[in-house]
Motif scaffolding. Sequence first.
Motif, PDB file in Angstrom:
ATOM      1  N   SER A 158       0.866  -1.191   0.000  1.00 41.47           N
ATOM      2  CA  SER A 158       0.000   0.000   0.000  1.00 41.47           C
ATOM      3  C   SER A 158       0.892   1.228   0.000  1.00 41.47           C
ATOM      4  O   SER A 158       2.103   1.129   0.245  1.00 41.47           O
ATOM      5  N   GLN A 293      -5.144  -2.622  -3.676  1.00 40.03           N
ATOM      6  CA  GLN A 293      -5.148  -1.412  -2.849  1.00 40.03           C
ATOM      7  C   GLN A 293      -4.074  -0.424  -3.328  1.00 40.03           C
ATOM      8  O   GLN A 293      -4.338   0.767  -3.508  1.00 40.03           O
ATOM      9  N   ASN A 296      -5.097   1.169  -6.615  1.00 44.86           N
ATOM     10  CA  ASN A 296      -6.149   2.180  -6.444  1.00 44.86           C
ATOM     11  C   ASN A 296      -5.594   3.461  -5.827  1.00 44.86           C
ATOM     12  O   ASN A 296      -5.929   4.570  -6.269  1.00 44.86           O
ATOM     13  N   GLU A 297      -4.740   3.304  -4.852  1.00 41.63           N
ATOM     14  CA  GLU A 297      -4.161   4.499  -4.209  1.00 41.63           C
ATOM     15  C   GLU A 297      -3.265   5.257  -5.188  1.00 41.63           C
ATOM     16  O   GLU A 297      -3.275   6.488  -5.234  1.00 41.63           O
TER      17      GLU A 297
END
Length: 328
Positions: A158, A293, A296-297
């Motif tokens: 992430s 994740q 998307n970030e």
Amino acid sequence: MKTLTKLLAATALTATATMATAGGHGEKWDMPMAYSASNFHSAVGAEFAKCVTTGTGGAIEIVTHPSGSLFPGAQIKRAIQTGQVPIGERLLSGHQNENALFGFDSIPFLATSFDDSVKLWEAAKGPITDLLASQNLTLLYAVPWPPQGLYFKNEVNSVADMEGIKFRSYNNATSRLAELTGMLPVTIEAAEISQAFATGVADSMVSSGSTGYDRKVWESLNYFYEVDAWLPRNYVMVNSGVWDGVSDENKNVINGCAELAEYTGFWRSKEYTGFTLQGLRDGGMTVGPASEQMVNELKEIGVTMTNEWLEAAGEQGAAIVDAFKAAQ
Ligand code: PCA
């Protein structure tokens, strides 16, 4: 393809016609290049040089100097503009600090495939050619790097995992990406990265599989995440004053060789993508897609960076993005 065949035929004809004059009476053009001799851009540049030397019958002999050996990457454009060397190759987005327009190909998630890279280049080529012309530079050809992914020493899933990591950047966009992900950017030329990773000056970067492979980064880094964030271009430029002094015949030869280089460079880049990712695996790295994740970030950061770029690049920037989107 038709023009290519025509140009190649013209090149062959000129070569036969002027071969007799070869033998040391021509001009020598030193051509600085920033990336390692083994890299496909440098290989394409060497073939381009040979094509021009043969095609002009030795009237113009181009000698390439890869690995930043004649001028480091950051100095190549200025060296050509000021006539220290007639010709050279550089990463186009490396000039983003001079004019935002140069960063059109380093916007995260705008053009993420080879096909889109071509469409984006078609939209940007006119304005970039004009911008370079206003700086005493004539554009000859441009070739994309393979898609950009993220390299790390340790596993990252992430953006939060990236906090505080030292990140090697190669232009304004990559430095901004580091800032927005909480990393610490340090700008380092590709020719210097093996040492930077070995000594801990940086522990991560965004780049292609190609550059990681060329620089054997598996000696220091362990993970490559295939993010396919963008495909930046290298381009070859010539000093416009020098170009004006070239005969029409030789200009035709050089343009023919440039067209061939752009064509073969594109295909080599594509082929090199899978080859070098396998090379990273063989070196011991874990290579694969980023977590959902993380993607998307990063895409959210891409939206921020697109807006920032559009603001900085004004109407011309917007026209490039609009033309690209219309072609998709
Ligand atoms: N390699 C170059 C630019 C983009 C790429 O894939 C580099 O890392 O400097």
